[in-house]
Design a protein around this motif. Structure first.
Motif, PDB file in Angstrom:
ATOM      1  N   ARG A 204      31.778 -47.558 -36.541  1.00 60.56           N
ATOM      2  CA  ARG A 204      30.755 -48.363 -35.884  1.00 60.56           C
ATOM      3  C   ARG A 204      31.049 -49.846 -35.986  1.00 60.56           C
ATOM      4  NH1 ARG A 204      29.217 -47.008 -32.017  1.00 60.56           N
ATOM      5  NH2 ARG A 204      30.680 -45.358 -32.031  1.00 60.56           N
TER       6      ARG A 204
ATOM      7  N   VAL B  79      30.628 -53.915 -32.725  1.00 62.97           N
ATOM      8  CA  VAL B  79      29.492 -53.031 -32.475  1.00 62.97           C
ATOM      9  C   VAL B  79      28.650 -53.574 -31.339  1.00 62.97           C
ATOM     10  CG1 VAL B  79      27.325 -52.190 -33.464  1.00 62.97           C
ATOM     11  CG2 VAL B  79      29.432 -52.053 -34.784  1.00 62.97           C
TER      12      VAL B  79
ATOM     13  N   ILE C 289      24.561 -46.691 -34.569  1.00 65.32           N
ATOM     14  CA  ILE C 289      24.270 -47.230 -33.242  1.00 65.32           C
ATOM     15  C   ILE C 289      23.927 -46.127 -32.240  1.00 65.32           C
ATOM     16  CG2 ILE C 289      25.249 -48.515 -31.300  1.00 65.32           C
ATOM     17  CD1 ILE C 289      24.415 -50.169 -33.741  1.00 65.32           C
TER      18      ILE C 289
END
Length: 425
Positions: A69, A355, A409
């Motif tokens: 991530r 990210v 996420i």
């Protein structure tokens, strides 16, 4: 409690919000990182959720299986590599050369799953240009549009990249010329007071842009390169002069940075060498959807930033009234205390740089448009840490939301997707 009251209470807190899938455990205390902290690889899979909670979307398998991530590519297993290759093939098919017109519906669907990167093939620059409307859907028009826009940007540089002292000199020369034509006298006129004020304001904007550009992701060597800093500086100066209603607002450098980074790293050198011009027009397209958030004279209007913050409050109340009441009635933690930066900087300061790019894939690709999608993601950020917020007081909750914790996420975007089609008018 009456049956009707119990029904209303149950409706105020949807059952799917109570799943441990959406709670984030407290983290050990760590120094605040102004650019967010890179996410560690995802934890071991949680126990299978109850049937009332739908499984995370395919995007989690397709993207999370090959990239951490924080954006660091890690070793793939066979299934992860296969999924990544399949998703990349889908993107290539969506924009393949044999197609005369790009199917934007299909491209948006794929972008919401996550744009694959790395592996020697990067389709994100082309995908973002299409999603932002910089390139038309008809492929035959691309060479013409690119040549026209890049030539136009070159003209903008010639017109707008004068420093204030040079502009003042030209004003003086112009007034001197007009004076000679009218009176025949040798002495010129000094600029009027309003012109002096304008020059001073432009000087202040230039100084602010210079400071902000130098502070843009100092931890990344890409943004420390002098040539790239100059490109960012030129884009922001031209934007501030071409769009005086917005001008330059501190922090726009953070919004510009992901766009320039993606387009500059295009593997096609014919595009990467023109990344500055392409980025300028993509930046204009992106900001056009949010421009009212940056106009101070609109702050208190129905389209200004205060209205947007109010919509976030209404969205939270609609989907999680218990959390809304604790935040805004009990602890008095209003959106302006934490979400102003989330919204005006498009989450670029809340998550690590890589990210943030993955979040932007979904934000740019969502058919509801970036402004509404951003609000849904902001609301999802609150819901994802609801258990910690519900036990926190004013100070604890402000600190939590101003230094948003590490999170998955894909879970965040899944919650945001659950809120689709419910935006307050």
């Amino acid at each position: 409690m009456t049956r009707e009251a119990m029904r209303r209470k149950a409706k105020a807190v949807p059952e799917w919000l109570n799943s441990p899938l959406w709670s984030t455990p407290p983290l050990a205390s760590t120094p605040a990182d102004p650019y967010g902290t890179d996410f560690s690889p995802p934890p071991a899979p949680s126990p299978k959720p109850s049937p009332s909670v739908p499984p995370p979307p395919m995007r989690e398998q397709a993207v999370d299986s090959y990239a951490g991530r924080g954006g660091e590519i890690r070793e793939e297993d066979g299934a992860g590599a296969a999924l990544r290759a399949h998703l990349l093939a889908d993107f290539k098919a969506a924009v393949r050369l044999s197609k005369k017109v790009v199917n934007m519906g299909e491209l948006r669907r794929l972008a919401c799953l996550g744009v694959p990167d790395g592996g020697g093939t990067d389709v994100r620059p082309l995908v973002w240009k299409l999603l932002l409307g910089y390139l038309p859907t008809e492929r035959s028009l691309w060479p013409y549009e690119l040549e026209k826009k890049r030539s136009q940007y070159s003209a903008y540089k010639d017109e707008f990249l004068l420093n204030p002292s040079e502009k003042l000199r030209r004003i003086e020369e112009s007034k001197l010329s007009r004076k000679k034509e009218l009176t025949g006298e040798r002495n010129g006129l000094l600029p009027s007071s309003s012109e002096n004020i304008h020059v001073i304001q432009e000087s202040e904007i230039l100084e602010q842009i210079d400071r902000d550009v130098k502070r843009t992701h100092p931890d990344k060597s890409f943004f420390s390169a002098k040539s790239n800093q100059e490109s960012l500086r030129r884009i922001l100066i031209i934007f501030s002069r071409l769009y005086p209603s917005v001008r330059y607002v501190q922090g726009l450098n953070e919004v510009l940075a992901p766009l320039f980074y993606v387009l500059k790293n295009d593997l096609d050198t014919s595009n990467s060498t023109s990344a500055e011009a392409d980025t300028f027009f993509c930046f204009v397209e992106l900001i056009s959807g949010f421009k009212n958030n940056y106009c101070k004279h609109l702050d208190n209007s129905r389209v200004g930033i205060r209205s947007i913050l109010s919509k976030l409050s209404q969205l939270l109340k609609k989907h999680d009234e218990e959390l809304w009441r604790h935040m805004e009635v009990i602890t008095k933690v209003y959106p302006q205390y934490y979400a102003f930066r989330w919204i005006t900087l498009l989450l670029t300061m809340e998550f690590s740089f890589n990210v943030c790019i993955h979040i932007w894939d979904a934000m740019l690709g969502d058919p509801e448009g970036p402004p509404d999608t951003l609000l849904r993601i902001c609301c999802a950020m609150l819901i994802l840490v609801r258990k910690r917020l519900l036990v926190g007081d004013f100070t604890a909750n402000i600190q939590l939301l101003q230094h948003y914790p590490q999170t998955n996420i894909d879970h965040l975007l899944h919650i945001a997707n659950r809120l689709r089609g419910t935006m307050p008018s």
